[in-house]
Motif scaffolding. Structure first.
Motif, PDB file in Angstrom:
ATOM      1  N   TYR A  22      33.020  62.489  -1.044  1.00 35.81           N
ATOM      2  CA  TYR A  22      33.716  63.775  -0.655  1.00 35.81           C
ATOM      3  C   TYR A  22      32.899  64.490   0.458  1.00 35.81           C
ATOM      4  CZ  TYR A  22      35.071  68.623  -1.048  1.00 35.81           C
ATOM      5  OH  TYR A  22      35.370  69.974  -0.677  1.00 35.81           O
ATOM      6  N   LEU A  45      38.342  72.811  -0.675  1.00 33.14           N
ATOM      7  CA  LEU A  45      37.155  73.326  -0.673  1.00 33.14           C
ATOM      8  C   LEU A  45      37.534  74.644  -1.001  1.00 33.14           C
ATOM      9  CD1 LEU A  45      34.177  73.113  -0.750  1.00 33.14           C
ATOM     10  CD2 LEU A  45      34.419  73.740   1.932  1.00 33.14           C
ATOM     11  N   ALA A  96      31.045  62.144  -5.609  1.00 36.05           N
ATOM     12  CA  ALA A  96      30.611  63.318  -4.803  1.00 36.05           C
ATOM     13  C   ALA A  96      30.207  62.888  -3.357  1.00 36.05           C
ATOM     14  CB  ALA A  96      29.503  63.974  -5.352  1.00 36.05           C
ATOM     15  N   CYS A 140      38.174  72.790  -7.512  1.00 33.61           N
ATOM     16  CA  CYS A 140      37.704  71.974  -6.416  1.00 33.61           C
ATOM     17  C   CYS A 140      36.397  72.431  -6.116  1.00 33.61           C
ATOM     18  CB  CYS A 140      38.820  72.413  -5.240  1.00 33.61           C
ATOM     19  SG  CYS A 140      38.551  73.950  -4.728  1.00 33.61           S
ATOM     20  N   PRO A 141      35.696  71.796  -5.296  1.00 39.66           N
ATOM     21  CA  PRO A 141      34.087  71.966  -5.245  1.00 39.66           C
ATOM     22  C   PRO A 141      33.924  73.593  -4.627  1.00 39.66           C
ATOM     23  CG  PRO A 141      34.732  69.793  -4.287  1.00 39.66           C
ATOM     24  CD  PRO A 141      36.109  70.414  -4.596  1.00 39.66           C
ATOM     25  N   VAL A 182      23.852  69.909  -1.420  1.00 36.36           N
ATOM     26  CA  VAL A 182      25.038  69.381  -2.166  1.00 36.36           C
ATOM     27  C   VAL A 182      24.362  69.054  -3.629  1.00 36.36           C
ATOM     28  CG1 VAL A 182      26.939  68.081  -2.408  1.00 36.36           C
ATOM     29  CG2 VAL A 182      25.929  68.571  -0.111  1.00 36.36           C
ATOM     30  N   SER A 241      32.579  68.385 -11.248  1.00 34.14           N
ATOM     31  CA  SER A 241      32.875  66.941 -11.949  1.00 34.14           C
ATOM     32  C   SER A 241      33.407  67.228 -13.611  1.00 34.14           C
ATOM     33  CB  SER A 241      31.850  65.877 -11.926  1.00 34.14           C
ATOM     34  OG  SER A 241      32.030  65.007 -12.654  1.00 34.14           O
ATOM     35  N   TYR A 271      29.759  70.148  -6.227  1.00 37.49           N
ATOM     36  CA  TYR A 271      30.715  69.443  -6.076  1.00 37.49           C
ATOM     37  C   TYR A 271      31.226  69.413  -7.870  1.00 37.49           C
ATOM     38  CZ  TYR A 271      33.717  65.174  -6.390  1.00 37.49           C
ATOM     39  OH  TYR A 271      34.891  64.225  -6.420  1.00 37.49           O
TER      40      TYR A 271
END
Length: 277
Positions: free
Chosen positions: A170, A108, A167, A137-138, A242, A277, A275
């Motif tokens: 995660y 993160l 997601a 990364c997120p 999120v 992708s 998140y």
């Protein structure tokens, strides 16, 4: 989330965000690397204006700045956090951060949101945009004024994609660590009539894929997605938002995700996790 990277400009106004991420790491029992990106030319200019010679190298001087900053605002050391301090010389703050993300491979990346007091613009809107677009990364965006409190409610904005399951997997350890409720929310666009059926399908899918007791599903009124989400956040004591952020172009679905996380994070008072992708 066992390895977290937090980028700071070492300003007093970023202190709440520093404490926030430190407490987050303590609860997750994660290691924390605190990163400061500096520019050597700036230090040279300051040295030339001073009567005192520059005794330390720019790297070591900036490391002392970071050490003193952390000592001032993190006076009580946590026994469960492995703390690492890191400084990088780069004229581009976003590039300096992204290079460290590529090298350290954190689970993160955490940065503060836009703040007019940032000397080098670490929290400037365009830098947050670059990180969301290019980070491996997120990315968690924290308002600089946000002080840590127990995360009790997390919302996840879904468009009923298979990537949403990835997601949510995660996010699940974070929800479990805080024992937070997890609300899956969909905002239909105008003229979308199949949302109820899609939500039912998605709920049945998650029942097989995600094992968590405190999870619920909600459809908001059709309309502008960000406006409806913000209204829900403001009226329902949400502690974390999120959202799925699509990388790259040429993907049809990315049109529907374009800039949502960035827009949601702008002027927000609640942390937003994108998140990637």
């Amino acid at each position: 989330m066992k390895n977290i990277l937090y980028a700071t400009d070492c300003s007093k106004h970023a202190e709440p965000a520093l404490r926030y991420v430190y407490k987050l790491c303590e609860i997750l029992e994660a290691s924390l690397t605190i990163l400061n990106v500096y520019h050597y030319d700036q230090l040279q200019a300051k040295a030339r204006l001073s009567d005192e010679p520059l005794v330390l190298s720019p790297y070591h001087e900036q490391m002392e700045v970071l050490k003193n900053y952390c000592s001032r605002y993190l006076s009580i050391a946590s026994p469960v956090i492995q703390l690492n301090l890191d400084v990088v010389n780069n004229p581009s703050v976003s590039q300096g951060i992204l290079e460290r993300v590529g090298e350290l491979k954190p689970d993160l990346l955490v940065v503060g949101m836009k703040d007019e007091h940032s000397e080098r613009g670490l929290f400037a809107e365009n830098i947050a945009h670059v990180l969301l677009e290019k980070s491996e990364c997120p990315v968690l965006l924290i308002p600089n004024s946000k002080r840590h409190k127990k995360i009790k409610k997390i919302i996840y904005a879904t468009d009923f994609e298979m990537k949403d399951i990835e997601a949510l997997r995660y996010v699940l350890p974070l929800a479990k660590a805080y024992r937070a409720s997890l609300v899956i929310i969909h905002v239909p666009v105008e003229g979308e009539y199949t949302s109820a059926e899609q939500m039912q399908w998605f709920q049945e899918l998650l029942d097989h894929e995600i094992a968590y007791e405190d999870i619920s599903f909600m459809l908001l009124y059709p309309g502008k997605i960000i406006n409806n989400l913000r209204e829900y956040v403001e009226t329902n004591a949400v502690d974390l938002v999120v959202m799925l952020e699509r990388k790259g172009k040429g993907v049809i679905k990315s049109l529907f995700h374009k800039d949502r996380v960035k827009t949601m994070g702008k002027n927000a008072t609640t942390p937003v996790l994108g998140y990637i992708s």
